[in-house]
Motif scaffolding. Sequence first.
Motif, short mmCIF file in Angstrom:
data_model
loop_
_atom_site.label_atom_id
_atom_site.label_comp_id
_atom_site.label_asym_id
_atom_site.label_seq_id
_atom_site.Cartn_x
_atom_site.Cartn_y
_atom_site.Cartn_z
N LEU A 1 -3.28 -4.13 6.91
CA LEU A 1 -2.62 -5.30 7.21
C LEU A 1 -3.07 -6.42 6.49
N GLY B 1 -0.91 -1.83 9.15
CA GLY B 1 0.04 -2.70 8.82
C GLY B 1 0.73 -3.24 10.32
N CYS B 2 1.65 -4.14 10.18
CA CYS B 2 2.31 -4.78 11.34
C CYS B 2 2.66 -3.71 12.41
N ASP B 3 3.20 -2.54 11.92
CA ASP B 3 3.44 -1.37 12.72
C ASP B 3 2.39 -1.05 13.79
N GLN C 1 5.71 -2.77 1.09
CA GLN C 1 4.02 -2.88 1.16
C GLN C 1 3.43 -1.55 0.21
N SER D 1 4.30 -10.89 5.51
CA SER D 1 3.64 -9.53 5.68
C SER D 1 4.60 -8.41 5.55
N ASN D 2 4.37 -7.69 4.35
CA ASN D 2 5.43 -6.46 4.10
C ASN D 2 5.00 -5.45 4.94
N CYS D 3 5.77 -4.93 5.50
CA CYS D 3 5.61 -3.53 6.44
C CYS D 3 6.43 -2.46 5.94
N GLY D 4 5.76 -1.37 5.40
CA GLY D 4 6.33 -0.10 5.13
C GLY D 4 7.04 -0.36 3.73
#
Length: 113
Positions: free
Chosen positions: A98, A49-51, A93, A85-88
């Motif tokens: 990603l 993901g984004c993280d 998410q 983009s959903n992160c977490g």
Amino acid sequence: MSACIFCKIIAGDIPSAKVYEDDKVYAFRDINPQAPTHILVIPKEHIPGCDAVTAENSPVVARIFEVIPAIAKAEGLQEGYRVVSNCGAHAGQTVPHLHFHILGGKPLSLEMA
Ligand code: AMP
Ligand code: ZN
């Protein structure tokens, strides 16, 4: 074999409605569309993901953001579109690979939270 549903889609083990593909990026229609046009753009490399974006893997994110306007043009989204983009967990998410949602085809709500 990866347990990741999007890795399985890239591998062709799960069917998808492909919109675009190159050596690093895959795009397909969301199975549960939230707008008339709802496409997911993903790296072929598994990034959770984004993280998990780093200096090492960020070139594919740049590639994705080159691909997005080309898809939008091909889909006739000249009136505009949204990239999400959903992160977490708090962002909702649900797939830990990603992905960037392209949403368009109508005026979208400005509700963000
Ligand atoms: P998110 O909730 O941001 O993690 O987004 C995951 C998205 O993947 C959701 O919009 C789902 O509808 C979509 N999705 C899940 N499984 C599939 C699938 N097999 N094919 C296409 N889209 C999918
Ligand atoms: Zn994956």
